[in-house]
Scaffold this motif. Structure first.
Motif, PDB file in Angstrom:
ATOM      1  N   PRO A  29       0.780  -1.081   0.167  1.00  0.00           N
ATOM      2  CA  PRO A  29       0.079  -0.300   0.207  1.00  0.00           C
ATOM      3  C   PRO A  29       0.560   1.226   0.355  1.00  0.00           C
ATOM      4  O   PRO A  29       2.139   1.263   0.745  1.00  0.00           O
ATOM      5  CB  PRO A  29      -0.884   0.051   1.565  1.00  0.00           C
ATOM      6  N   ALA A  30       0.259   2.034  -0.603  1.00  0.00           N
ATOM      7  CA  ALA A  30       0.806   3.358  -1.010  1.00  0.00           C
ATOM      8  C   ALA A  30       1.348   3.905   0.947  1.00  0.00           C
ATOM      9  O   ALA A  30       2.666   4.750   1.192  1.00  0.00           O
ATOM     10  CB  ALA A  30       0.477   4.496  -1.765  1.00  0.00           C
ATOM     11  N   PHE A  31       0.816   3.877   1.966  1.00  0.00           N
ATOM     12  CA  PHE A  31       1.059   5.056   2.815  1.00  0.00           C
ATOM     13  C   PHE A  31       2.167   4.025   3.949  1.00  0.00           C
ATOM     14  O   PHE A  31       2.964   5.016   4.589  1.00  0.00           O
ATOM     15  CB  PHE A  31      -0.172   5.188   3.819  1.00  0.00           C
ATOM     16  N   ILE A  32       2.506   2.153   3.444  1.00  0.00           N
ATOM     17  CA  ILE A  32       3.380   1.854   4.274  1.00  0.00           C
ATOM     18  C   ILE A  32       4.724   2.494   4.064  1.00  0.00           C
ATOM     19  O   ILE A  32       5.147   2.340   4.778  1.00  0.00           O
ATOM     20  CB  ILE A  32       3.534   0.590   4.029  1.00  0.00           C
ATOM     21  N   ALA A  33       5.018   3.218   2.854  1.00  0.00           N
ATOM     22  CA  ALA A  33       6.588   3.748   2.530  1.00  0.00           C
ATOM     23  C   ALA A  33       6.755   4.925   3.349  1.00  0.00           C
ATOM     24  O   ALA A  33       7.877   5.465   3.859  1.00  0.00           O
ATOM     25  CB  ALA A  33       6.880   4.125   0.919  1.00  0.00           C
ATOM     26  N   HIS A  34       5.838   5.478   3.958  1.00  0.00           N
ATOM     27  CA  HIS A  34       5.871   6.718   5.044  1.00  0.00           C
ATOM     28  C   HIS A  34       5.302   6.449   6.398  1.00  0.00           C
ATOM     29  O   HIS A  34       5.607   7.810   6.802  1.00  0.00           O
ATOM     30  CB  HIS A  34       4.837   7.696   4.456  1.00  0.00           C
ATOM     31  N   GLU A 206      -4.116  12.176   0.070  1.00  0.00           N
ATOM     32  CA  GLU A 206      -2.973  12.194  -1.002  1.00  0.00           C
ATOM     33  C   GLU A 206      -3.042  10.076  -1.212  1.00  0.00           C
ATOM     34  O   GLU A 206      -3.195  10.075  -2.560  1.00  0.00           O
ATOM     35  CB  GLU A 206      -2.148  12.829  -0.673  1.00  0.00           C
ATOM     36  N   TRP A 207      -2.305   9.752   0.233  1.00  0.00           N
ATOM     37  CA  TRP A 207      -2.178   8.505  -0.595  1.00  0.00           C
ATOM     38  C   TRP A 207      -3.681   7.751  -0.956  1.00  0.00           C
ATOM     39  O   TRP A 207      -2.824   6.063  -1.734  1.00  0.00           O
ATOM     40  CB  TRP A 207      -1.342   8.100   0.796  1.00  0.00           C
ATOM     41  N   THR A 208      -4.689   7.524  -0.272  1.00  0.00           N
ATOM     42  CA  THR A 208      -5.598   6.724  -1.117  1.00  0.00           C
ATOM     43  C   THR A 208      -6.506   7.612  -1.392  1.00  0.00           C
ATOM     44  O   THR A 208      -7.857   6.252  -1.917  1.00  0.00           O
ATOM     45  CB  THR A 208      -6.461   6.715   0.669  1.00  0.00           C
ATOM     46  N   GLY A 209      -6.671   8.603  -1.633  1.00  0.00           N
ATOM     47  CA  GLY A 209      -8.087   9.018  -2.084  1.00  0.00           C
ATOM     48  C   GLY A 209      -9.488   8.636  -1.574  1.00  0.00           C
ATOM     49  O   GLY A 209     -10.050   9.582  -2.553  1.00  0.00           O
ATOM     50  N   LEU A 210      -9.484   8.872  -0.115  1.00  0.00           N
ATOM     51  CA  LEU A 210     -10.315   8.524   0.245  1.00  0.00           C
ATOM     52  C   LEU A 210     -10.965  10.009   0.548  1.00  0.00           C
ATOM     53  O   LEU A 210      -9.272  10.830   0.783  1.00  0.00           O
ATOM     54  CB  LEU A 210     -10.322   7.757   1.729  1.00  0.00           C
ATOM     55  N   PRO A 211     -12.312  10.800   1.397  1.00  0.00           N
ATOM     56  CA  PRO A 211     -12.253  11.636   1.686  1.00  0.00           C
ATOM     57  C   PRO A 211     -11.388  12.107   2.963  1.00  0.00           C
ATOM     58  O   PRO A 211     -11.557  13.067   3.581  1.00  0.00           O
ATOM     59  CB  PRO A 211     -13.849  11.807   1.701  1.00  0.00           C
ATOM     60  N   PHE A 212     -11.254  10.763   4.281  1.00  0.00           N
ATOM     61  CA  PHE A 212     -11.550  11.417   5.263  1.00  0.00           C
ATOM     62  C   PHE A 212     -11.502  12.392   5.820  1.00  0.00           C
ATOM     63  O   PHE A 212     -11.027  13.231   6.281  1.00  0.00           O
ATOM     64  CB  PHE A 212      -9.642  11.338   5.285  1.00  0.00           C
ATOM     65  N   PRO A 217     -13.274   5.485  12.910  1.00  0.00           N
ATOM     66  CA  PRO A 217     -11.971   4.122  11.947  1.00  0.00           C
ATOM     67  C   PRO A 217     -12.735   4.321  10.354  1.00  0.00           C
ATOM     68  O   PRO A 217     -13.860   4.665  10.670  1.00  0.00           O
ATOM     69  CB  PRO A 217     -13.101   2.631  12.465  1.00  0.00           C
ATOM     70  N   VAL A 218     -11.570   4.361   9.803  1.00  0.00           N
ATOM     71  CA  VAL A 218     -11.687   4.282   8.048  1.00  0.00           C
ATOM     72  C   VAL A 218     -11.151   3.682   7.783  1.00  0.00           C
ATOM     73  O   VAL A 218      -9.782   2.641   8.190  1.00  0.00           O
ATOM     74  CB  VAL A 218     -11.384   5.664   7.137  1.00  0.00           C
ATOM     75  N   LEU A 219     -12.143   2.661   7.181  1.00  0.00           N
ATOM     76  CA  LEU A 219     -11.559   1.614   6.354  1.00  0.00           C
ATOM     77  C   LEU A 219     -10.610   1.480   5.103  1.00  0.00           C
ATOM     78  O   LEU A 219     -11.280   2.118   4.117  1.00  0.00           O
ATOM     79  CB  LEU A 219     -12.234  -0.026   5.432  1.00  0.00           C
ATOM     80  N   VAL A 220      -8.994   1.675   4.688  1.00  0.00           N
ATOM     81  CA  VAL A 220      -8.588   1.749   3.835  1.00  0.00           C
ATOM     82  C   VAL A 220      -7.979   0.640   2.650  1.00  0.00           C
ATOM     83  O   VAL A 220      -7.475  -0.182   3.433  1.00  0.00           O
ATOM     84  CB  VAL A 220      -7.551   2.762   4.461  1.00  0.00           C
TER      85      VAL A 220
END
Length: 250
Positions: A29-34, A206-212, A217-220
């Motif tokens: 997943p894109a967020f892991i690198a951060h 930016e990482w997920t394209g979700l509104p947040f 809890p948010v399912l990513v």
């Protein structure tokens, strides 16, 4: 170690490949690198611990990498399987390297296989290769804070419940845990805070394209558990559980 056209070797024997270890089509997943510890230390591991890393090539192409690190689990405040899992052992490995503490155990960090080579048993052979490097460095145990590959499909299930699920043959239902158990690994416990990352809601969008945009809890996609969103403070935190597996090296 070879299998068909694939050659697996310790990175220390092929240092010229160090700069090509990330030339792999990955599914992380894109967020892991951060994740902060990963961002600070992981890419240094091949140069600093080449005898604990392995690389697989198919001809001239790098198709898989495997990283592990040694650390001292006997110092005050330490243990072999900390609750902070991946983050903690990587940090300890670098502290020990800097201070000259002797290693007492090795921990795997990752095995990444190119998408085109998935489903061919290469991950199992990479795990065997990490065993070999640990043995050659004098270790009797290889630990692994395992990231179950199918857990993201069931993010609301507690990890402790997930790892108890088995197939009719008694092996774990999770494919990656199953590889470890088939290889002789013993599932010991959950590392409840193996990786932790917090970031602004703008970064998560930016990482997920979700509104947040809602509290809670948010399912990513790709996350093993929900990300906790706090719009009032403009921040969200992901705390990933992993699973400690112990491999005794005969």
């Amino acid at each position: 170690m070879t299998h068909d056209s694939i050659r697996i070797t310790p990175l220390a024997e092929r240092p010229e490949l160090t700069g090509r270890l990330y030339d792999i089509a990955e599914d992380w997943p894109a967020f892991i690198a951060h994740e902060p510890v990963a961002a600070a230390l992981l890419q240094r591991v091949p140069e600093d611990f080449p005898h604990h890393c392995v690389v697989a090539t198919d001809g001239d192409r790098v198709v898989a990498r495997g990283f592990s690190v040694p650390f001292n689990a006997r110092l005050d405040g330490r243990e072999e399987t900390p609750d902070q899992g991946w983050d903690r052992v990587l940090g300890w490995a670098y502290t020990d390297r800097r201070l000259g503490h002797p290693a007492t155990v090795a921990s795997a960090l990752e095995i990444t296989v190119d998408r085109a080579h998935l489903g061919r048993g290469l991950s199992y052979r990479m795990l065997e290769a990490l065993y070999a490097t640990a043995r050659e460095q004098g270790h009797r145990t290889l630990l692994a804070p395992v990231r179950p590959t199918a857990k993201h499909l069931r993010p609301d299930m507690p990890m402790a419940d997930y790892i108890r699920e088995q197939r009719a043959d008694g092996l774990p239902t999770d494919p990656w845990l199953r590889v470890h158990v088939r290889a002789g690994g013993i599932v010991e416990k959950v590392a409840p805070a193996s990786m932790t990352m917090g970031a602004s809601l703008a970064r998560w969008r930016e990482w997920t394209g979700l509104p947040f945009d809602s509290a809670g809890p948010v399912l990513v996609p790709g996350a093993l558990v929900p990300v906790q969103c706090d719009p009032v403070h403009g921040y969200a935190v992901y705390t990933e559980p992993n699973v400690w597996v112990r491999h005794r090296l005969g």
